[in-house]
Design a protein around this motif. Structure first.
Motif, mmCIF file in Angstrom:
data_model
loop_
_atom_site.group_PDB
_atom_site.id
_atom_site.type_symbol
_atom_site.label_atom_id
_atom_site.label_comp_id
_atom_site.label_asym_id
_atom_site.label_seq_id
_atom_site.Cartn_x
_atom_site.Cartn_y
_atom_site.Cartn_z
ATOM 1 N N ALA A 1 0.829 -1.216 0.000
ATOM 2 C CA ALA A 1 0.000 0.000 0.000
ATOM 3 C C ALA A 1 0.855 1.254 0.000
ATOM 4 N N ARG A 2 1.953 1.247 0.749
ATOM 5 C CA ARG A 2 2.829 2.431 0.795
ATOM 6 C C ARG A 2 3.457 2.687 -0.574
ATOM 7 N N ARG B 1 2.329 1.754 -3.569
ATOM 8 C CA ARG B 1 1.305 2.211 -4.505
ATOM 9 C C ARG B 1 0.798 3.606 -4.159
ATOM 10 N N GLY B 2 0.845 3.940 -2.890
ATOM 11 C CA GLY B 2 0.369 5.253 -2.474
ATOM 12 C C GLY B 2 1.182 6.391 -3.050
ATOM 13 N N CYS B 3 2.428 6.116 -3.428
ATOM 14 C CA CYS B 3 3.246 7.163 -4.046
ATOM 15 C C CYS B 3 3.468 6.883 -5.534
ATOM 16 N N GLY B 4 2.630 6.018 -6.096
ATOM 17 C CA GLY B 4 2.681 5.774 -7.529
ATOM 18 C C GLY B 4 3.709 4.766 -7.984
ATOM 19 N N ALA B 5 4.299 4.009 -7.061
ATOM 20 C CA ALA B 5 5.318 3.018 -7.427
ATOM 21 C C ALA B 5 4.707 1.623 -7.488
ATOM 22 N N LEU B 6 5.313 0.765 -8.295
ATOM 23 C CA LEU B 6 4.955 -0.646 -8.269
ATOM 24 C C LEU B 6 5.520 -1.278 -7.006
ATOM 25 N N ALA B 7 4.863 -2.340 -6.538
ATOM 26 C CA ALA B 7 5.304 -3.047 -5.340
ATOM 27 C C ALA B 7 5.674 -4.470 -5.698
ATOM 28 N N GLY B 8 6.888 -4.885 -5.331
ATOM 29 C CA GLY B 8 7.342 -6.233 -5.651
ATOM 30 C C GLY B 8 7.749 -7.004 -4.415
ATOM 31 N N LEU B 9 7.496 -8.313 -4.431
ATOM 32 C CA LEU B 9 7.899 -9.205 -3.347
ATOM 33 C C LEU B 9 8.809 -10.289 -3.910
ATOM 34 N N ALA B 10 9.862 -10.605 -3.182
ATOM 35 C CA ALA B 10 10.791 -11.659 -3.565
ATOM 36 C C ALA B 10 11.415 -12.205 -2.287
ATOM 37 N N GLY B 11 12.253 -13.212 -2.440
ATOM 38 C CA GLY B 11 12.932 -13.767 -1.274
ATOM 39 C C GLY B 11 12.586 -15.223 -1.056
ATOM 40 N N SER B 12 13.224 -16.118 -1.818
ATOM 41 C CA SER B 12 13.018 -17.567 -1.699
ATOM 42 C C SER B 12 11.552 -17.959 -1.809
ATOM 43 N N LEU B 13 10.801 -17.241 -2.638
ATOM 44 C CA LEU B 13 9.392 -17.580 -2.835
ATOM 45 C C LEU B 13 9.267 -18.937 -3.516
ATOM 46 N N ARG B 14 8.156 -19.624 -3.240
ATOM 47 C CA ARG B 14 7.913 -20.952 -3.795
ATOM 48 C C ARG B 14 6.595 -20.967 -4.567
ATOM 49 N N PRO B 15 6.490 -21.793 -5.596
ATOM 50 C CA PRO B 15 5.231 -21.885 -6.334
ATOM 51 C C PRO B 15 4.041 -22.224 -5.446
ATOM 52 N N ALA B 16 4.265 -23.014 -4.395
ATOM 53 C CA ALA B 16 3.167 -23.380 -3.499
ATOM 54 C C ALA B 16 2.594 -22.161 -2.766
ATOM 55 N N ARG C 1 -1.323 -17.453 -1.695
ATOM 56 C CA ARG C 1 -1.165 -16.341 -0.757
ATOM 57 C C ARG C 1 -0.662 -15.095 -1.468
ATOM 58 N N LEU C 2 0.265 -15.268 -2.388
ATOM 59 C CA LEU C 2 0.757 -14.125 -3.153
ATOM 60 C C LEU C 2 -0.370 -13.495 -3.955
ATOM 61 N N THR C 3 -1.234 -14.315 -4.494
ATOM 62 C CA THR C 3 -2.356 -13.794 -5.278
ATOM 63 C C THR C 3 -3.294 -12.966 -4.402
ATOM 64 N N ARG C 4 -3.513 -13.422 -3.171
ATOM 65 C CA ARG C 4 -4.358 -12.645 -2.249
ATOM 66 C C ARG C 4 -3.699 -11.315 -1.903
ATOM 67 N N LEU C 5 -2.372 -11.332 -1.716
ATOM 68 C CA LEU C 5 -1.661 -10.086 -1.403
ATOM 69 C C LEU C 5 -1.635 -9.151 -2.609
ATOM 70 N N ALA C 6 -1.575 -9.739 -3.807
ATOM 71 C CA ALA C 6 -1.643 -9.010 -5.084
ATOM 72 C C ALA C 6 -0.589 -7.924 -5.243
#
Length: 244
Positions: free
Chosen positions: A171-172, A174-189, A193-198
Motif C-alpha cells: 500500500a505504501r 502504490r500510495g506514491c505511484g510506485a509498483l510493489a514487488g515481493l521476492a525472497g526464496s518464494l515458492r510456487p506453493a 497467498r501471493l495472489t491474495r496479497l496481489a
C-alpha cells in the motif's frame, strides 16, 4: 485488477534466453553466487540487454549492483551510474540495515532518488521493515519498490513476515505511484497467498533452479511457474468480475 508480473533472476545470456522464451516479463540480471544482490559483470550486462531488446522487446530488464554497504554511498552511486549506462530498465539497490545505520539508509535513499537513474530500492526484510525508511522512499521518484531477504537459508519472505506487514508495504509503494514487488526464496506453493496479497511483481530464482538458487535454471520449472502465475492472476480477475 492488474496481473502480477513474474520476475526471474538470471546470471548470464543463456539463462536470459531461457527466461525470455518462457514468457517471463521481468528479467533480472543477478549473480546468486555473489550474495543476495550479487552483481553480474558489467561487460556481460550490455550484450544481454542488446540481445533481449532485439529478440524480446517487450521484456523489461533489471540489474543489481551488488551487496554494497550503506555507508559506502559514493561507491554505491558510482555503481548505479555505470549499471544504468548499460541500458537496463531498472537498477536494483539493496537497503539492508545489516550493512549500516538507519541514518545511512535514509541518506542512501535520498541520494538514490536524486541520482536520475531508474533505481528500484530493495528493502531487505531480515531485520524487519523500518517505516521511516519507507516514508523516505515515498518522497523519492522511484518507479518501483521491492521487498526481499538477504539470508536465503531462513526460508521464504512469506514465512518471515505476516500478511499485514506485506499489505502495508504494498500500500505504501502504490500510495506514491510506485509498483510493489515481493521476492525472497518464494515458492510456487505460495502462489495462492501471493495472489491474495496481489503485489505488482513477484520475484523467483531458487524455485526454478536445479538444486538451490546457485544452480542452473530449469526450463520445465520456468514454464510451469509462468503458467501457474498466469492462471492464478486470470482466476483472480474472473472472480473480481463475478463479484462486480
Amino acid at each position: 485488477m492488474s496481473a502480477m508480473q513474474l520476475l526471474v533472476s538470471v546470471r548470464d545470456a543463456a539463462e536470459a534466453r531461457l527466461a525470455a522464451a518462457a514468457g517471463v516479463e521481468l528479467i533480472d540480471l543477478k549473480e546468486p553466487k555473489a550474495g543476495a544482490l550479487g552483481a553480474v559483470a558489467l561487460g556481460t550486462i550490455g550484450p544481454i540487454v542488446d540481445e533481449l531488446r532485439a529478440s524480446h522487446p517487450r521484456a523489461r530488464i533489471s540489474a543489481t549492483v551488488g551487496d554494497l554497504p550503506l555507508g559506502e554511498l559514493d561507491a554505491m552511486l558510482a555503481q548505479v551510474r555505470v549499471t544504468a549506462a548499460t541500458g537496463v530498465d531498472w537498477v536494483k539497490v539493496g537497503i539492508d540495515l545489516a550493512s549500516g545505520s538507519r541514518s545511512e539508509a535514509r541518506c542512501a535513499i535520498e541520494a538514490l532518488g536524486a541520482s536520475g537513474a531508474p533505481v528500484v530500492p530493495v528493502f531487505l526484510a531480515d531485520r524487519g521493515i523500518d517505516p521511516t525508511l519507507l516514508e523516505a522512499a515515498a518522497r523519492q521518484p522511484f518507479g518501483a519498490w521491492m521487498l526481499d531477504t538477504a539470508d536465503k537459508s531462513r526460508g521464504s519472505l512469506l514465512e518471515l513476515m505476516a500478511d499485514d506487514a506485506l499489505v502495508d508495504f504494498i500500500a505504501r509503494a502504490r500510495g506514491c505511484g510506485a509498483l510493489a514487488g515481493l521476492a525472497g526464496s518464494l515458492r510456487p506453493a505460495e502462489l495462492p497467498r501471493l495472489t491474495r496479497l496481489a503485489p505488482d511483481v513477484i520475484g523467483f530464482r531458487g524455485a526454478v533452479c536445479g538444486g538451490d538458487r546457485r544452480g542452473a535454471l530449469v526450463p520445465e520449472r520456468l514454464a510451469a511457474l509462468q503458467l501457474a502465475v498466469s492462471r492464478a492472476t486470470t482466476n483472480t480477475r474472473l472472480a473480481a468480475c463475478a463479484e462486480a
